[in-house]
Design a protein around this motif. Structure first.
Motif, mmCIF file in Angstrom:
data_model
loop_
_atom_site.group_PDB
_atom_site.id
_atom_site.type_symbol
_atom_site.label_atom_id
_atom_site.label_comp_id
_atom_site.label_asym_id
_atom_site.label_seq_id
_atom_site.Cartn_x
_atom_site.Cartn_y
_atom_site.Cartn_z
ATOM 1 N N GLY A 97 0.810 -1.214 0.000
ATOM 2 C CA GLY A 97 0.000 0.000 0.000
ATOM 3 C C GLY A 97 0.840 1.258 0.000
ATOM 4 O O GLY A 97 0.544 2.218 -0.725
ATOM 5 N N SER A 98 1.895 1.291 0.802
ATOM 6 C CA SER A 98 2.775 2.449 0.844
ATOM 7 C C SER A 98 3.448 2.670 -0.503
ATOM 8 O O SER A 98 3.585 3.806 -0.976
ATOM 9 N N ALA A 99 3.872 1.574 -1.118
ATOM 10 C CA ALA A 99 4.546 1.673 -2.408
ATOM 11 C C ALA A 99 3.610 2.215 -3.482
ATOM 12 O O ALA A 99 3.939 3.162 -4.206
ATOM 13 N N ASP A 100 2.418 1.628 -3.595
ATOM 14 C CA ASP A 100 1.510 2.070 -4.647
ATOM 15 C C ASP A 100 0.959 3.459 -4.366
ATOM 16 O O ASP A 100 0.780 4.253 -5.292
ATOM 17 N N GLY A 101 0.699 3.767 -3.098
ATOM 18 C CA GLY A 101 0.233 5.105 -2.764
ATOM 19 C C GLY A 101 1.263 6.163 -3.120
ATOM 20 O O GLY A 101 0.933 7.231 -3.651
ATOM 21 N N SER A 102 2.522 5.873 -2.855
ATOM 22 C CA SER A 102 3.587 6.822 -3.168
ATOM 23 C C SER A 102 3.767 6.990 -4.667
ATOM 24 O O SER A 102 4.021 8.088 -5.153
ATOM 25 N N LEU A 103 3.620 5.892 -5.400
ATOM 26 C CA LEU A 103 3.770 5.974 -6.857
ATOM 27 C C LEU A 103 2.591 6.675 -7.500
ATOM 28 O O LEU A 103 2.762 7.582 -8.318
ATOM 29 N N SER A 104 1.381 6.291 -7.143
ATOM 30 C CA SER A 104 0.195 6.855 -7.783
ATOM 31 C C SER A 104 -0.029 8.318 -7.421
ATOM 32 O O SER A 104 -0.612 9.072 -8.193
ATOM 33 N N SER A 105 0.447 8.744 -6.240
ATOM 34 C CA SER A 105 0.296 10.144 -5.834
ATOM 35 C C SER A 105 1.411 11.023 -6.364
ATOM 36 O O SER A 105 1.325 12.253 -6.298
ATOM 37 N N VAL A 113 10.061 2.921 -5.606
ATOM 38 C CA VAL A 113 8.977 2.021 -5.203
ATOM 39 C C VAL A 113 9.368 0.565 -5.433
ATOM 40 O O VAL A 113 9.139 -0.303 -4.586
ATOM 41 N N GLU A 114 9.949 0.290 -6.585
ATOM 42 C CA GLU A 114 10.350 -1.090 -6.886
ATOM 43 C C GLU A 114 11.439 -1.565 -5.934
ATOM 44 O O GLU A 114 11.522 -2.754 -5.611
ATOM 45 N N SER A 115 12.271 -0.636 -5.471
ATOM 46 C CA SER A 115 13.293 -0.987 -4.490
ATOM 47 C C SER A 115 12.654 -1.458 -3.189
ATOM 48 O O SER A 115 13.097 -2.432 -2.563
ATOM 49 N N VAL A 116 11.584 -0.773 -2.775
ATOM 50 C CA VAL A 116 10.873 -1.168 -1.565
ATOM 51 C C VAL A 116 10.220 -2.534 -1.747
ATOM 52 O O VAL A 116 10.265 -3.391 -0.856
ATOM 53 N N SER A 184 -2.326 6.045 4.270
ATOM 54 C CA SER A 184 -1.386 6.856 5.042
ATOM 55 C C SER A 184 -0.620 7.825 4.150
ATOM 56 O O SER A 184 -0.400 8.984 4.521
ATOM 57 N N VAL A 185 -0.228 7.366 2.969
ATOM 58 C CA VAL A 185 0.510 8.236 2.047
ATOM 59 C C VAL A 185 -0.355 9.418 1.627
ATOM 60 O O VAL A 185 0.064 10.583 1.693
ATOM 61 N N TYR A 186 -1.572 9.141 1.197
ATOM 62 C CA TYR A 186 -2.458 10.209 0.729
ATOM 63 C C TYR A 186 -2.824 11.171 1.858
ATOM 64 O O TYR A 186 -2.902 12.385 1.659
ATOM 65 N N ARG A 187 -3.041 10.647 3.042
ATOM 66 C CA ARG A 187 -3.459 11.510 4.153
ATOM 67 C C ARG A 187 -2.308 12.354 4.678
ATOM 68 O O ARG A 187 -2.528 13.438 5.222
ATOM 69 N N ARG A 188 -1.083 11.893 4.522
ATOM 70 C CA ARG A 188 0.051 12.737 4.901
ATOM 71 C C ARG A 188 0.232 13.882 3.903
ATOM 72 O O ARG A 188 0.594 14.992 4.283
ATOM 73 N N LEU A 189 -0.003 13.594 2.638
ATOM 74 C CA LEU A 189 0.143 14.624 1.614
ATOM 75 C C LEU A 189 -1.035 15.591 1.605
ATOM 76 O O LEU A 189 -0.868 16.775 1.322
#
Length: 250
Positions: A97-105, A113-116, A184-189
């Motif tokens: 979820g963190s990976a895809d949220g960070s990529l899509s946002s 992301v792929e490293s994670v 979490s990614v979206y809500r932090r941003l």
């Protein structure tokens, strides 16, 4: 490893503005395309049953995963892994979820992301389940809905494998972790997006037997024991609390 995935945040300000504009426009398109017949994705989560709010796994996806789990290798008898299996299922989901949220946002590039995701491979291998894959996305405005559908369709059959080799709770913890990581990614941003994946958080959290007190802050409900807490701090505190709880869950 902490509960917060490490991603670059240098683009956070621009991303915040981008998200606000995109979601305003995206909401209009979604309403038009549905002919005003679909219920609100966010507000409906508080009153409608899961069968209405969440997407359903298609028959094709179900058959695919039924076949996929038949080819899983024999489950290794590792007492240490089994003792941590619930926690590892949560961690796998959170990483996805963190990976895809960070990529899509737009908060992180694909290389980061792929490293994670590569770091998740040893966990999947230890559990004897398929590796994580990222969903395919179209328009940015649809990223949340697409991720929700991805969790239910389960193309890599991670949830199906967890349920087949262990239990429905393990599968629910994986999906819950994915929803928490993404939200979490979206809500932090963009802290005003307090209802991101609210149906998934509530339903998967319940299926995963997450205590109501730990789940409430993720659903935008203030923590009575921490009045005046900043939204970002409250979110991080909630994630840390769940992480600590699951480390000793059995």
């Amino acid at each position: 490893m902490t509960a917060t995935a490490a991603f670059p945040h240098s683009r956070a300000r621009r991303t915040l503005v981008f998200l606000a504009v995109v979601w305003s426009i995206g909401a209009v398109f979604l309403a038009l395309e549905a002919g005003m017949t679909e219920l609100s994705w966010f507000s409906s989560s508080k009153s409608l049953p899961a069968s209405i709010v969440l997407p359903k796994q298609s028959q094709a996806a179900l058959i695919h995963c039924q076949e996929a789990v038949k080819s899983l290798p024999p489950r290794a008898q590792n007492a240490s892994v089994e003792a941590q299996a619930l926690y590892l299922a949560w961690r796998l989901g959170f990483m996805l979820g963190s990976a895809d949220g960070s990529l899509s946002s737009g908060a992180a590039n694909r290389e980061a992301v792929e490293s994670v995701l590569r770091q998740s491979a040893p966990i999947a291998n230890a559990l004897g389940i398929p590796s994580l894959n990222l969903p395919e996305h179209g328009r940015s405005a649809y990223a949340i809905r697409e991720f929700s559908v991805f969790l239910e369709e389960d193309p890599p059959c991670v949830a199906a494998a967890l349920q087949f080799t262990r239990s429905p709770r393990h599968a629910a913890l994986y999906k819950f972790g994915a929803a928490v990581g993404f939200a979490s990614v979206y809500r932090r941003l963009a802290p005003t997006l307090s209802d991101v994946l609210a149906p998934e958080l509530r339903i998967y959290g319940s299926a995963a037997a997450i205590p109501a007190g730990l789940l409430a802050p993720l659903l935008g409900q203030p923590d009575a024991s921490r009045p005046g807490t900043d939204a970002g701090q409250a979110l991080q505190s909630a994630v840390n609390g769940i992480d600590a709880y699951l480390k000793t869950a059995n």
